[in-house]
Design a protein around this motif. Structure first.
Motif: not given
Length: 112
Positions: A8-11, A22-26, A76-77
Protein backbone atom coordinates in the motif's frame (compact mmCIF):
# COMPACT_ATOMS: atom_id res chain seq x y z
CA UNK A 1 7.79 -7.63 -0.04
CA UNK A 2 5.17 -9.52 1.93
CA UNK A 3 3.10 -7.18 4.09
CA UNK A 4 0.04 -5.45 2.67
CA UNK A 5 1.17 -2.20 4.33
CA UNK A 6 4.39 -2.30 2.30
CA UNK A 7 2.43 -2.78 -0.92
CA UNK A 8 0.00 0.00 0.00
CA UNK A 9 2.80 2.41 0.85
CA UNK A 10 4.60 1.81 -2.45
CA UNK A 11 1.42 2.13 -4.50
CA UNK A 12 0.19 5.29 -2.74
CA UNK A 13 3.50 7.14 -2.39
CA UNK A 14 5.51 5.70 -5.25
CA UNK A 15 6.31 7.12 -8.64
CA UNK A 16 4.25 5.35 -11.27
CA UNK A 17 5.28 4.06 -14.67
CA UNK A 18 2.81 2.21 -16.83
CA UNK A 19 2.62 0.26 -20.05
CA UNK A 20 -0.07 -1.86 -21.68
CA UNK A 21 0.82 -5.07 -19.84
CA UNK A 22 1.96 -3.75 -16.44
CA UNK A 23 2.32 -0.83 -14.05
CA UNK A 24 5.19 -0.27 -11.63
CA UNK A 25 5.21 1.84 -8.46
CA UNK A 26 8.66 2.85 -7.18
CA UNK A 27 9.43 4.48 -3.84
CA UNK A 28 12.27 4.70 -1.33
CA UNK A 29 12.04 2.79 1.94
CA UNK A 30 12.61 4.75 5.11
CA UNK A 31 12.27 1.88 7.58
CA UNK A 32 15.14 -0.43 8.40
CA UNK A 33 14.83 -3.59 6.44
CA UNK A 34 16.67 -5.87 4.10
CA UNK A 35 19.69 -4.56 2.25
CA UNK A 36 18.99 -3.97 -1.39
CA UNK A 37 15.73 -3.31 -3.22
CA UNK A 38 12.53 -5.20 -2.43
CA UNK A 39 9.99 -6.14 -5.08
CA UNK A 40 6.38 -7.26 -4.81
CA UNK A 41 4.05 -8.54 -7.51
CA UNK A 42 0.31 -8.07 -7.90
CA UNK A 43 -1.46 -10.31 -10.40
CA UNK A 44 -5.22 -10.15 -9.94
CA UNK A 45 -7.92 -12.54 -11.13
CA UNK A 46 -8.58 -10.14 -13.99
CA UNK A 47 -5.39 -11.42 -15.61
CA UNK A 48 -6.70 -14.99 -15.83
CA UNK A 49 -7.15 -18.23 -13.95
CA UNK A 50 -4.60 -19.53 -11.43
CA UNK A 51 -2.43 -21.20 -14.07
CA UNK A 52 -2.19 -18.01 -16.13
CA UNK A 53 -1.60 -15.78 -13.08
CA UNK A 54 1.22 -18.01 -11.84
CA UNK A 55 2.85 -18.06 -15.29
CA UNK A 56 2.73 -14.25 -15.42
CA UNK A 57 4.22 -14.02 -11.90
CA UNK A 58 7.05 -16.44 -12.78
CA UNK A 59 7.88 -14.45 -15.90
CA UNK A 60 7.85 -11.14 -14.03
CA UNK A 61 10.05 -12.56 -11.25
CA UNK A 62 12.58 -13.84 -13.78
CA UNK A 63 12.60 -10.51 -15.62
CA UNK A 64 13.04 -8.53 -12.38
CA UNK A 65 15.89 -10.74 -11.18
CA UNK A 66 18.07 -9.42 -13.98
CA UNK A 67 17.12 -5.82 -13.30
CA UNK A 68 17.60 -5.57 -9.52
CA UNK A 69 21.09 -4.12 -9.89
CA UNK A 70 19.67 -1.12 -11.73
CA UNK A 71 17.42 -0.18 -8.79
CA UNK A 72 18.55 2.00 -5.88
CA UNK A 73 19.54 0.08 -2.72
CA UNK A 74 16.59 1.42 -0.68
CA UNK A 75 14.01 0.97 -3.45
CA UNK A 76 10.63 -0.57 -2.87
CA UNK A 77 8.94 -1.63 -6.10
CA UNK A 78 5.48 -3.03 -6.83
CA UNK A 79 4.88 -4.58 -10.25
CA UNK A 80 1.18 -4.87 -11.06
CA UNK A 81 0.21 -6.98 -14.07
CA UNK A 82 -2.63 -5.85 -16.34
CA UNK A 83 -4.98 -8.19 -18.21
CA UNK A 84 -2.98 -8.06 -21.51
CA UNK A 85 0.01 -9.57 -19.67
CA UNK A 86 -1.65 -12.99 -19.91
CA UNK A 87 -1.23 -13.10 -23.69
CA UNK A 88 2.03 -11.13 -23.90
CA UNK A 89 5.27 -12.79 -24.90
CA UNK A 90 8.29 -12.86 -22.61
CA UNK A 91 10.01 -10.28 -24.82
CA UNK A 92 7.00 -7.96 -24.71
CA UNK A 93 6.80 -8.18 -20.93
CA UNK A 94 10.53 -7.41 -20.72
CA UNK A 95 10.25 -4.38 -22.99
CA UNK A 96 7.21 -3.08 -21.10
CA UNK A 97 8.97 -3.61 -17.76
CA UNK A 98 12.05 -1.71 -18.96
CA UNK A 99 9.93 1.19 -20.20
CA UNK A 100 7.84 1.36 -17.04
CA UNK A 101 10.94 1.24 -14.83
CA UNK A 102 12.54 4.08 -16.81
CA UNK A 103 9.42 6.20 -16.42
CA UNK A 104 9.04 5.49 -12.69
CA UNK A 105 12.74 6.12 -12.03
CA UNK A 106 12.59 9.44 -13.90
CA UNK A 107 9.47 10.51 -12.00
CA UNK A 108 10.93 9.42 -8.65
CA UNK A 109 14.03 11.52 -9.34
CA UNK A 110 11.90 14.53 -10.22
CA UNK A 111 9.96 14.38 -6.94
CA UNK A 112 13.02 14.29 -4.65
Amino acid sequence: MRRSADFESAVRRGARGGRETLVVHLTSRTDPGPDGPVVGFVVSKGVGNAVVRNRVKRRLRALMAGRLDALPARASLVVRAQAPAAAASYATLGADLDGALRTATRRAGATR
